[in-house]
Design a protein around this motif. Sequence first.
Motif, short mmCIF file in Angstrom:
data_model
loop_
_atom_site.label_atom_id
_atom_site.label_comp_id
_atom_site.label_asym_id
_atom_site.label_seq_id
_atom_site.Cartn_x
_atom_site.Cartn_y
_atom_site.Cartn_z
N THR A 81 0.83 -1.20 0.00
CA THR A 81 0.00 0.00 0.00
C THR A 81 0.87 1.25 0.00
O THR A 81 0.61 2.20 -0.73
CB THR A 81 -0.93 0.01 1.22
N GLY A 83 3.98 1.56 -1.05
CA GLY A 83 4.69 1.64 -2.31
C GLY A 83 6.16 1.35 -2.14
O GLY A 83 6.90 2.15 -1.58
N THR A 94 2.59 0.89 -6.22
CA THR A 94 1.46 0.44 -5.43
C THR A 94 0.20 0.70 -6.25
O THR A 94 0.25 1.41 -7.25
CB THR A 94 1.39 1.20 -4.09
N HIS A 279 6.03 -7.45 -4.37
CA HIS A 279 5.58 -6.09 -4.62
C HIS A 279 5.13 -5.93 -6.07
O HIS A 279 5.77 -6.43 -6.98
CB HIS A 279 6.70 -5.11 -4.29
N GLY A 285 0.26 -3.04 -10.31
CA GLY A 285 -0.40 -2.00 -9.54
C GLY A 285 -1.67 -1.51 -10.21
O GLY A 285 -2.70 -1.28 -9.55
#
Length: 304
Positions: A81, A83, A94, A279, A285
Amino acid sequence: MRKLANAAIGMALVAVAGCGGTAATPPARVAVTHFTVPASPTTTAAVGAGAASPDVLARSSMAATVTGRPVRIMPVGDSLTQGTDPEDPSKAQTYRGYLEARLRAAGYDVDFVGSDRTLPIAGSDPDSEGHGGFTIGPDGSNLCATCPPANVSDNIGGWVERNQPDVILLLIGINDLFPIETRTNGALRPVVPEDAPAKLVALVDRMEAVAPNAEILVASYPPLPFARSAGPDTMARFTALNDAARLAGSRGGRVHYVPLFEALSPSWTLVDTVSDGVHPSILGGDKMASVFEAVLTPLLADPS
């Protein structure tokens, strides 16, 4: 306002929040041995079409309570969240920036709120309560010996009081799968992975109590490659965590489920995350943002 619509992995999520205060004493372990949740799948077709659960479509919008100002959206979570791109710390990758861009392009009047000010790629609003390394809580996790609690449960009351959100976006729990039992790079994370599902459900209970007027969107994690590659035990824990998000988010009323796992499983590939398999990349994203948008937009109204 128009209608508003594996320790290396653990350490990658640790290094981002500030310090101060005194470490909390770890509370008693949540009494959970096994955790199973009845399946309640949300179809990818429904999400892709912008549909939401029946309780979302049946209830009135926020227009009655939010008029004449932007809708205040508070994203809450860990480094996914906030980033983080471990390959390039200058890139705050994100879903937040892509969600903001999507909403603004559609004419929605929104204000992202929170104490962290990490400006995400594709966005212009840096505010969120995304904090790298944070767990669900309550627990004794912190990011340094004198840092305050690094978990959502111990902070959510203060965040809500300060930010007064109309909408809370919750994506949390991945760090709970990776205990750090001896202080490493300043961090301590005395969590038990098997407890994470019950803690997530309890956190949503707490969020309903401290933010009774906010819409709470509870997201599962996308089909992150690390979970599959880390072995069957980690995959089982990851699945249980997502099952808990589905259970907590499907309770109705002002709580809603964001089915990142179900909606993105057919299209999620290795290029949707960076090399750590956790990630999101730029592509990932934006995919995540599309699912948040599909659940969020039916909750917001055009007062005209």
